[in-house]
Design a protein around this motif. Structure first.
Motif, PDB file in Angstrom:
ATOM      1  N   GLY A 221       0.817  -1.208   0.000  1.00 12.18           N
ATOM      2  CA  GLY A 221       0.000   0.000   0.000  1.00 12.18           C
ATOM      3  C   GLY A 221       0.850   1.257   0.000  1.00 12.18           C
ATOM      4  N   VAL A 222       1.936   1.248   0.786  1.00  7.70           N
ATOM      5  CA  VAL A 222       2.821   2.402   0.860  1.00  7.70           C
ATOM      6  C   VAL A 222       3.529   2.604  -0.474  1.00  7.70           C
ATOM      7  N   VAL A 223       3.911   1.505  -1.123  1.00  2.00           N
ATOM      8  CA  VAL A 223       4.575   1.591  -2.420  1.00  2.00           C
ATOM      9  C   VAL A 223       3.665   2.275  -3.439  1.00  2.00           C
ATOM     10  N   ALA A 224       2.396   1.873  -3.485  1.00  2.00           N
ATOM     11  CA  ALA A 224       1.443   2.489  -4.412  1.00  2.00           C
ATOM     12  C   ALA A 224       1.260   3.970  -4.085  1.00  2.00           C
ATOM     13  N   PHE A 225       1.205   4.275  -2.794  1.00  2.00           N
ATOM     14  CA  PHE A 225       1.056   5.664  -2.356  1.00  2.00           C
ATOM     15  C   PHE A 225       2.255   6.506  -2.778  1.00  2.00           C
ATOM     16  N   VAL A 226       3.457   5.974  -2.568  1.00  2.00           N
ATOM     17  CA  VAL A 226       4.672   6.716  -2.925  1.00  2.00           C
ATOM     18  C   VAL A 226       4.763   6.903  -4.434  1.00  2.00           C
ATOM     19  N   PHE A 227       4.407   5.875  -5.189  1.00  5.83           N
ATOM     20  CA  PHE A 227       4.425   6.009  -6.646  1.00  5.83           C
ATOM     21  C   PHE A 227       3.483   7.128  -7.095  1.00  5.83           C
ATOM     22  N   ALA A 228       2.295   7.177  -6.496  1.00  4.32           N
ATOM     23  CA  ALA A 228       1.347   8.249  -6.840  1.00  4.32           C
ATOM     24  C   ALA A 228       1.931   9.618  -6.506  1.00  4.32           C
ATOM     25  N   LEU A 229       2.646   9.700  -5.389  1.00  2.82           N
ATOM     26  CA  LEU A 229       3.285  10.963  -5.008  1.00  2.82           C
ATOM     27  C   LEU A 229       4.334  11.390  -6.029  1.00  2.82           C
ATOM     28  N   THR A 230       5.109  10.432  -6.538  1.00  3.24           N
ATOM     29  CA  THR A 230       6.143  10.786  -7.519  1.00  3.24           C
ATOM     30  C   THR A 230       5.504  11.288  -8.817  1.00  3.24           C
ATOM     31  N   VAL A 231       4.375  10.705  -9.190  1.00  4.30           N
ATOM     32  CA  VAL A 231       3.673  11.182 -10.388  1.00  4.30           C
ATOM     33  C   VAL A 231       3.180  12.608 -10.179  1.00  4.30           C
ATOM     34  N   VAL A 232       2.602  12.867  -9.001  1.00  5.38           N
ATOM     35  CA  VAL A 232       2.141  14.222  -8.685  1.00  5.38           C
ATOM     36  C   VAL A 232       3.315  15.196  -8.717  1.00  5.38           C
ATOM     37  N   MET A 233       4.457  14.767  -8.177  1.00  3.99           N
ATOM     38  CA  MET A 233       5.641  15.620  -8.150  1.00  3.99           C
ATOM     39  C   MET A 233       6.079  15.978  -9.571  1.00  3.99           C
ATOM     40  N   LEU A 234       6.090  15.003 -10.462  1.00  3.28           N
ATOM     41  CA  LEU A 234       6.496  15.263 -11.847  1.00  3.28           C
ATOM     42  C   LEU A 234       5.516  16.201 -12.542  1.00  3.28           C
ATOM     43  N   LEU A 235       4.235  16.014 -12.310  1.00  5.43           N
ATOM     44  CA  LEU A 235       3.238  16.888 -12.928  1.00  5.43           C
ATOM     45  C   LEU A 235       3.417  18.333 -12.454  1.00  5.43           C
ATOM     46  N   SER A 305      13.826  10.584  -4.820  1.00  2.00           N
ATOM     47  CA  SER A 305      14.406   9.842  -3.692  1.00  2.00           C
ATOM     48  C   SER A 305      13.953  10.438  -2.363  1.00  2.00           C
ATOM     49  N   THR A 306      13.837  11.755  -2.310  1.00  2.00           N
ATOM     50  CA  THR A 306      13.394  12.418  -1.087  1.00  2.00           C
ATOM     51  C   THR A 306      11.949  12.055  -0.760  1.00  2.00           C
ATOM     52  N   VAL A 307      11.101  11.984  -1.791  1.00  2.00           N
ATOM     53  CA  VAL A 307       9.720  11.549  -1.577  1.00  2.00           C
ATOM     54  C   VAL A 307       9.691  10.165  -0.959  1.00  2.00           C
ATOM     55  N   LYS A 308      10.457   9.241  -1.522  1.00  2.00           N
ATOM     56  CA  LYS A 308      10.464   7.864  -1.034  1.00  2.00           C
ATOM     57  C   LYS A 308      10.996   7.758   0.384  1.00  2.00           C
ATOM     58  N   ILE A 309      12.146   8.378   0.632  1.00  2.00           N
ATOM     59  CA  ILE A 309      12.763   8.260   1.949  1.00  2.00           C
ATOM     60  C   ILE A 309      11.869   8.865   3.025  1.00  2.00           C
ATOM     61  N   THR A 310      11.305  10.041   2.751  1.00  2.00           N
ATOM     62  CA  THR A 310      10.454  10.700   3.737  1.00  2.00           C
ATOM     63  C   THR A 310       9.204   9.873   4.017  1.00  2.00           C
ATOM     64  N   ALA A 311       8.536   9.406   2.963  1.00  2.00           N
ATOM     65  CA  ALA A 311       7.294   8.647   3.140  1.00  2.00           C
ATOM     66  C   ALA A 311       7.553   7.309   3.822  1.00  2.00           C
ATOM     67  N   PHE A 312       8.603   6.598   3.412  1.00  2.00           N
ATOM     68  CA  PHE A 312       8.911   5.308   4.031  1.00  2.00           C
ATOM     69  C   PHE A 312       9.327   5.479   5.496  1.00  2.00           C
ATOM     70  N   ALA A 378      14.572  -2.186  -3.021  1.00  2.00           N
ATOM     71  CA  ALA A 378      13.694  -3.034  -3.826  1.00  2.00           C
ATOM     72  C   ALA A 378      12.946  -2.239  -4.881  1.00  2.00           C
ATOM     73  N   ILE A 379      12.608  -0.972  -4.597  1.00  2.00           N
ATOM     74  CA  ILE A 379      11.914  -0.143  -5.590  1.00  2.00           C
ATOM     75  C   ILE A 379      12.701   1.144  -5.840  1.00  2.00           C
ATOM     76  N   ASP A 380      14.008   1.025  -5.741  1.00  2.00           N
ATOM     77  CA  ASP A 380      14.880   2.189  -5.917  1.00  2.00           C
ATOM     78  C   ASP A 380      14.653   2.881  -7.248  1.00  2.00           C
ATOM     79  N   SER A 381      14.339   2.102  -8.273  1.00  6.88           N
ATOM     80  CA  SER A 381      14.286   2.654  -9.627  1.00  6.88           C
ATOM     81  C   SER A 381      13.193   3.702  -9.809  1.00  6.88           C
ATOM     82  N   PHE A 382      12.076   3.581  -9.087  1.00 10.54           N
ATOM     83  CA  PHE A 382      10.989   4.532  -9.293  1.00 10.54           C
ATOM     84  C   PHE A 382      11.363   5.934  -8.804  1.00 10.54           C
TER      85      PHE A 382
END
Length: 421
Positions: A221-235, A305-312, A378-382
Motif C-alpha cells: 500500500g505504501v509503495v502504491a502511495f509513494v508512486f502516486a506521489l512521484t507522479v504528482v511531483m512530476l506533474l 528519492s526524497t519523496v520515497k525516503i520521507t514517506a517510508f 527493492a523499488i529504488d528505480s521509481f
C-alpha cells in the motif's frame, strides 16, 4: 573517370527511393527488456542467470569508471561556453534543484500525515532481509576503479569550467571540447546500445530470486502511495517548467519518458545521464544548457528519492508506534536535501547516505534502518526515474533563464538532430 551507366543510375535512384528501416526506439527496447527479464527469471536456470549477472557486474563497473569522465567531459566545456556568468548559473541551478528536493520532502511529509494513518491501520512492524543479499552473484568480476570519484569530478568540472571563462587562451578549452567529443562517442558506442541488455539482466536476477516481490509486498500500500506521489511531483515540476518554457507540460513529460524508463532499469541518475541529456535536447532545451544542467542535476537533484525516503520513514515510524515530531521531520528534510548530494550516483546511493540521518535525527534502530534500506532498494528505480525526469524540467527552466528564450520548434529540431542517438 567513372561514368554512371543507366543501370547504375537506376540502382542509385532505387536506393534513394528505398525507405530506411526504422530502428526500434530506446523506450520500446527498455520496456521489452523489463518484461523479458521478469518473465525469463521465472524459468531460467541459475547458471544462465549468473551469466547475465556477470555481464551486469562488468557493465556496472564500467559505468562506475566512465561516469566521472562523463561529468567532466560534459560539464566543463558546457560551463566554459556559458561565459563569465557561469558561476551565477551554477548557483541558480543548484538553488532550484535544492528547492525542488525540499518541496518533494515537504509534499511527502504533508500528504503522508493525511493518508498513511488510515492506510496502515491494523498493521504492525515486520522485518525483511536486505534484497541485495539474495541476488545471484557473478562468475567473476573485473575491477575498474574510476580515475576519481563523482564529487571530485563535479568539483573539478566547476573549477576548471568557471576559470576557463576568465583566461584568454583557448588551448585548454579546445582540449575539453575534443574530450567532450570522445565522451559523446563513448556514450553512443558503448553505453546506449548495451543499456537494454543491462536492464534485462537486472530484472532477470530480481525475478529469479523473488526478493523484490517479497519486499514490495511488505509495504504494498505504501509503495502504491509513494508512486502516486512521484507522479504528482512530476506533474507539478513540468507544469511550473511549462510556464517558463512555453510548451505543453504533458508533451514535455512524454518526451522525457525514455529517461524515466532507463532509470527504472539502472536505478542510477548518473548512469542515465546520456539518455536524460538526449531527451532534454529533444524536448527543446539548447545543447549547451542541457549539457550543463543535466549532469549537474543528476547528482544534486533527488526529488524522487526524497519523496520515497520521507514517506517510508514516516511509515516505519507509524508502524513501530514511534512519536512523530514535526520539527524533527522538518530538520531531517532540510539535511536530507544536502546529504544526498554526496550520493555516489549508483543504485541505493541515496538511502545509504541518508542512513546516518535516520539514526541521528529520527532515532531509527538498526533493524528499522535495515528495513528502510531493504524496502528502498527493492523499488529504488521509481525514485531515481522521478529524479532524472525532473532534471528535464529544471533544464527547461534554466534554458529560459540563461538564453532568455521560450521553446522554439525550429531550433529544437536542429539541436535534436545533433543529440546522441
Amino acid at each position: 573517370m567513372v561514368q554512371n551507366t543507366p543501370s547504375s543510375a537506376a540502382d542509385a535512384s532505387h536506393d534513394s527511393d528505398t525507405p530506411k528501416k526504422k530502428r526500434l526506439g530506446l523506450l520500446p527496447q527498455i520496456l521489452i527488456a523489463i518484461v523479458l527479464g521478469i518473465v525469463c527469471g521465472l524459468f531460467f536456470p541459475d547458471w544462465l542467470v549468473k551469466v547475465f549477472a556477470t555481464f551486469n557486474g562488468l557493465f556496472g563497473n564500467y559505468l562506475g569508471f566512465i561516469i566521472p569522465l562523463i561529468i567532466v567531459g560534459l560539464i566543463t566545456p558546457a560551463i566554459s561556453e556559458l561565459g563569465k556568468g557561469a558561476g551565477k548559473w551554477l548557483g541558480i541551478t543548484a538553488a532550484i534543484a535544492y528547492g525542488s528536493t525540499l518541496f518533494a520532502g515537504f509534499l511527502a511529509f504533508g500528504v503522508s500525515m493525511i493518508v498513511l494513518p488510515s492506510l496502515l491501520a491494523g498493521h504492525s512492524m515486520s522485518t525483511a532481509a536486505n534484497p541485495e543479499d539474495a541476488l545471484l552473484g557473478a562468475y567473476f568480476q573485473v575491477e575498474m576503479p574510476p580515475v576519481f570519484g563523482v564529487m571530485t569530478a563535479l568539483v573539478l568540472s566547476f573549477l576548471v569550467g568557471v576559470f576557463l571563462t576568465f583566461i584568454k587562451g583557448d588551448v585548454l578549452r579546445r582540449s575539453f571540447l575534443e574530450f567532450r567529443d570522445i565522451v559523446d562517442l563513448a556514450i553512443r558506442v558503448t553505453l546506449i546500445p548495451l543499456l537494454p541488455l543491462y536492464i534485462f539482466g537486472i530484472f532477470l536476477n530480481m525475478s529469479a530470486t523473488g526478493e523484490a516481490f517479497t519486499i514490495i509486498s511488505t509495504f504494498l500500500g505504501v509503495v502504491a502511495f509513494v508512486f502516486a506521489l512521484t507522479v504528482v511531483m512530476l506533474l507539478l515540476q513540468f507544469t511550473l517548467a511549462s510556464v517558463f518554457f512555453g510548451r505543453n507540460p504533458l508533451v514535455m513529460l512524454k518526451t522525457m519518458l525514455p529517461a524515466y524508463a532507463t532509470a527504472l532499469g539502472t536505478s542510477s541518475s548518473a548512469a542515465t545521464i546520456p539518455v536524460t541529456l538526449r531527451q532534454a535536447i529533444k524536448m527543446g532545451v539548447s545543447t549547451p544548457v542541457a549539457s550543463f544542467v543535466v549532469p549537474l542535476c543528476a547528482t544534486i537533484h533527488l526529488a524522487g528519492s526524497t519523496v520515497k525516503i520521507t514517506a517510508f520513514a514516516l511509515a516505519i515510524m507509524m508502524l513501530s508506534g514511534a512519536p512523530i515530531n514535526a520539527a524533527a521531520i522538518v530538520g531531517f528534510i532540510f539535511m536530507l536535501g544536502i546529504t544526498m548530494v554526496a550520493a555516489p550516483g549508483v543504485p541505493g546511493g541515496a538511502i545509504m547516505t541518508a542512513a546516518g540521518l535516520l539514526t541521528s535525527m529520527l532515532g531509527f534502530t538498526e533493524p528499522q534502518v535495515g528495513l528502510m534500506i531493504a524496502t528502498y532498494i527493492a523499488i529504488d528505480s521509481f525514485g531515481t526515474a522521478t529524479n532524472v525526469t525532473g532534471d528535464g524540467a529544471i533544464a527547461a527552466i534554466m534554458n529560459r533563464l540563461i538564453t532568455g528564450k521560450r521553446y522554439d520548434r525550429s531550433e529544437a529540431e536542429a539541436d535534436a538532430v545533433a543529440a546522441p542517438a
